[in-house]
Write an enzyme that holds these catalytic residues in place. Structure first.
Site, short mmCIF file in Angstrom:
data_model
loop_
_atom_site.label_atom_id
_atom_site.label_comp_id
_atom_site.label_asym_id
_atom_site.label_seq_id
_atom_site.Cartn_x
_atom_site.Cartn_y
_atom_site.Cartn_z
CE LYS A 144 -8.18 6.07 11.14
NZ LYS A 144 -8.28 4.64 10.73
CD GLU A 199 3.81 10.82 0.45
OE1 GLU A 199 3.55 10.59 -0.74
OE2 GLU A 199 4.91 11.24 0.85
CB CYS A 234 0.10 4.93 -4.13
SG CYS A 234 1.77 4.72 -3.52
CD GLU A 290 -5.43 5.39 -6.59
OE1 GLU A 290 -6.18 5.93 -5.76
OE2 GLU A 290 -4.22 5.21 -6.40
P1 NAD Z 1 -8.80 5.84 2.50
O1 NAD Z 1 -8.60 7.25 2.13
O2 NAD Z 1 -10.15 5.24 2.38
O3 NAD Z 1 -8.34 5.61 4.02
C1 NAD Z 1 -7.06 5.96 4.47
C2 NAD Z 1 -7.10 6.18 5.96
O4 NAD Z 1 -7.91 7.33 6.22
C3 NAD Z 1 -7.69 5.03 6.77
O5 NAD Z 1 -6.92 4.87 7.95
C4 NAD Z 1 -9.07 5.56 7.13
O6 NAD Z 1 -9.60 4.99 8.30
C5 NAD Z 1 -8.76 7.03 7.32
N1 NAD Z 1 -9.91 7.93 7.27
C6 NAD Z 1 -11.09 7.75 6.62
N2 NAD Z 1 -11.89 8.82 6.84
C7 NAD Z 1 -11.21 9.67 7.63
C8 NAD Z 1 -11.51 10.93 8.22
N3 NAD Z 1 -12.68 11.54 8.02
N4 NAD Z 1 -10.57 11.52 9.00
C9 NAD Z 1 -9.38 10.92 9.22
N5 NAD Z 1 -9.05 9.73 8.70
C10 NAD Z 1 -9.95 9.10 7.90
O7 NAD Z 1 -7.71 5.02 1.65
P2 NAD Z 1 -7.58 3.46 1.53
O8 NAD Z 1 -8.72 2.95 0.70
O9 NAD Z 1 -7.34 2.89 2.89
O10 NAD Z 1 -6.20 3.34 0.71
C11 NAD Z 1 -6.09 3.37 -0.66
C12 NAD Z 1 -5.60 4.72 -1.13
O11 NAD Z 1 -4.35 5.03 -0.50
C13 NAD Z 1 -5.33 4.75 -2.62
O12 NAD Z 1 -5.83 5.95 -3.16
C14 NAD Z 1 -3.80 4.73 -2.69
O13 NAD Z 1 -3.27 5.27 -3.88
C15 NAD Z 1 -3.43 5.52 -1.49
N6 NAD Z 1 -2.05 5.27 -1.08
C16 NAD Z 1 -1.11 6.24 -1.30
C17 NAD Z 1 0.22 6.01 -0.97
C18 NAD Z 1 1.27 7.07 -1.22
O14 NAD Z 1 2.34 6.98 -0.66
N7 NAD Z 1 1.00 8.07 -2.08
C19 NAD Z 1 0.60 4.81 -0.38
C20 NAD Z 1 -0.37 3.84 -0.17
C21 NAD Z 1 -1.70 4.09 -0.52
#
Ligand code: NAD
Length: 508
Positions: free
Chosen positions: A193, A268, A302, A398
């Site tokens: 997803k 992650e 990230c 962050e």
């Molecule tokens: P987010 O947590 O808002 O969303 C991530 C994903 O989770 C999306 O697909 C979203 O639809 C899904 N999601 C939301 N609620 C959910 C639920 N209740 N159950 C299951 N899935 C759910 O993150 P974002 O704003 O899309 O991305 C930014 C974040 O991602 C930052 O914190 C960044 O650091 C992190 N990130 C980490 C890495 C890594 O490898 N460590 C890589 C890229 C991004």
């Protein structure tokens, strides 16, 4: 085509058509595109703010169908394709993607607002990921263990079954390839997803992979929302593991839902990485490195170097030069070849980043860097915040935008203390000419990845991940293969009469 369609929307539809995608995103389940029925979701170009597409959340029923499709296809994947044959299919996927790098990159630039040149790099890295893990399919073997009982004891590394992957909006195609490639190399089925804000390149990747020979339904893509599709897939009985890439807040929620169903997770998550510059550093590379660490992809990374730690004697001069340098960064349309720095990817994130800057200024921060806007674009210019304490909100939260908090330090011990004064543990870097100090600091800073005189070097062959609020588990390299398999221990008793420790021998 609708005459009222904007240029960007028309371009978006043309690019989607080139890859065989429906004009409005639909989930890809069992090899067929399926429209959603839930809440309406809008994809907006963050540079022009024009609507590119609208689609309906796939909801819980399609999520369940995707899990069942992955379950059925996974059984075929491990029985009808031997390990080497799985590698051949993955190589074919890599070759097919290599032919379409430009189309994928343009879609990504349009939807995620990332400069085209960065998008090309990310798609190319996905080609590399498929090639790298294709090479592993027939090298995943177990061990023979010299147990003291006289048995022949050996292990097999088995696939888990179906894994559910959740990815964010900041690197959509990269994170999709990053998780899909090792999962299927190990013999798993996948439901993925992507973020509801950036589902298109993940759909295109899987559709293209099916055209290149990947069994239909082995990888299924849910175009939908976390609380509906995401939570339904986590709970589905076919799913054996959840791999989440995203924010710490959502990661916690995902881990709790998976924990309730007794399923393991890899998380992650985010970071607040320290980029530490000592006064003896080679100045020019350190300056360029500090800018790239936070301003490339408008800080939406990230591992962004979002805390810049500068030795006191260097600090003022370094910031002055960095302020000059960052004013030269070419800001503009992500689709423009010359653009180095584009908009923040979506309105929600733009609101968060600007609120963090406003809050920091209220807390007494001085703001360096040019200010200004470009039309409706969600652009936040490269920004340095100074005059804050290491405990301030801007230095601890962050921000996930082009905003770096500059902090001073007196000596090595203080630099390490500030670097580790965070909930996160993802990445970090040091710039110095003193090799011994570089290794001492690399050992002392809490981070899953640490760079010496460089920043953001990553490769699919090297493990990646964090600790604490940055998550747990590892992606990339051989470590990802361990995450996507489980060992089975097999015991064979070679004695002429089996050494049964308990029970009655039948009279034969
Ligand atoms: P987010 O947590 O808002 O969303 C991530 C994903 O989770 C999306 O697909 C979203 O639809 C899904 N999601 C939301 N609620 C959910 C639920 N209740 N159950 C299951 N899935 C759910 O993150 P974002 O704003 O899309 O991305 C930014 C974040 O991602 C930052 O914190 C960044 O650091 C992190 N990130 C980490 C890495 C890594 O490898 N460590 C890589 C890229 C991004």
């Amino acid at each position: 085509m609708d005459a009222r369609m904007t240029d960007r929307r028309r371009l978006f539809h043309t690019l989607c058509a080139e890859l065989g995608l429906p004009a409005e995103p639909q989930s890809l389940v069992g090899g067929a595109f399926q429209p959603g029925t839930g809440e309406a979701i809008t994809l907006e170009d963050p540079f022009t703010r024009q609507t590119l597409a609208q689609y309906a959340d796939c909801g819980t029923d399609l999520a369940a169908r995707a899990c069942m499709a992955a379950d059925a296809a996974q059984k075929l994947w491990v029985t009808q394709f031997n390990p080497a044959a799985r590698g051949v299919v993955m190589q074919a996927v890599a070759s097919a993607l290599a032919e379409k790098i430009e189309t994928f990159a343009r879609i990504e630039a349009l939807v995620a607002g990332k400069p085209l040149r960065d998008c090309r790099v990310e798609v190319t890295k996905v080609v590399e990921m498929f090639r790298y893990y294709a090479g592993w399919t027939d090298k995943l073997h177990g061990e023979v263990i010299p147990v003291p009982t006289g048995h022949l004891n050996y292990t097999l590394r088995e696939p888990l079954g179906v894994v559910f992957q959740i990815t964010p909006w900041n690197a959509p195609i990269f994170t999709a390839g990053w998780q899909i490639a090792p999962a299927i190399a190990c013999g798993n089925g996948v439901v993925i997803k992507p973020s509801e804000l950036t589902p298109v390149t993940t759909l295109a990747l899987v559709h293209l992979a099916e055209g290149a020979g990947l069994p239909k339904g082995l990888v299924n893509v849910l175009a939908g929302l976390g609380p509906t599709a995401g939570e339904a897939a986590i709970a589905h009985e076919s799913v054996r593991k959840v791999v989440f890439v995203g924010s710490p807040a959502t990661g916690r929620r995902v881990a709790m839902a998976a924990g309730a169903a007794l399923k393991p997770v890899v998380l992650e998550l985010g970071g607040k990485s320290a980029n530490i510059v000592f006064a003896d550093a080679d100045l020019k590379p350190a300056l360029l490195g500090a800018q790239a660490a936070i301003f490339s992809t408008a800080g939406q990374s990230c591992v962004a170097g979002s805390r810049l730690l500068l030795e006191h004697s260097l600090k003022d001069r370094f910031l002055e030069l960095m302020d000059q340098g960052m004013r030269q960064i070419r800001i503009g349309d992500p689709l423009d070849e010359a653009t180095e720095f584009g908009p923040v990817s979506n309105a929600r994130q733009f609101a968060h980043v600007t609120a963090m800057i406003d809050g920091a200024v209220q807390d007494g921060a001085t703001r360096l860097g040019a200010q200004g806007t470009q039309g409706d674009a969600l652009i936040v210019p490269p920004t340095i915040l100074t005059g804050l304490s290491p405990q301030s909100a801007a230095a601890q939260t962050e921000i996930f935008g082009p905003v770096v908090t500059a902090l001073g330090f007196a000596d090595e011990a203080e630099a390490i203390a500030i670097a580790n004064d965070t909930d996160f543990g993802l990445a970090g870097a040091i710039w110095t000419r003193d090799g011994a100090r570089a290794h001492r600091v690399a050992a002392a800073v809490r981070a899953g990845t640490f760079w010496i005189n460089s920043y953001k070097a990553i490769h699919v062959s090297s493990p990646f991940g964090g600790s604490r609020s940055s998550g747990f588990g590892r992606s990339s390299g051989q470590d990802a293969l361990m995450e996507y398999t489980q060992p089975k221990s097999i015991w064979l008793d070679p004695a002429p009469i089996p050494r049964v420790a308990f029970g009655y021998a039948p009279s034969t």
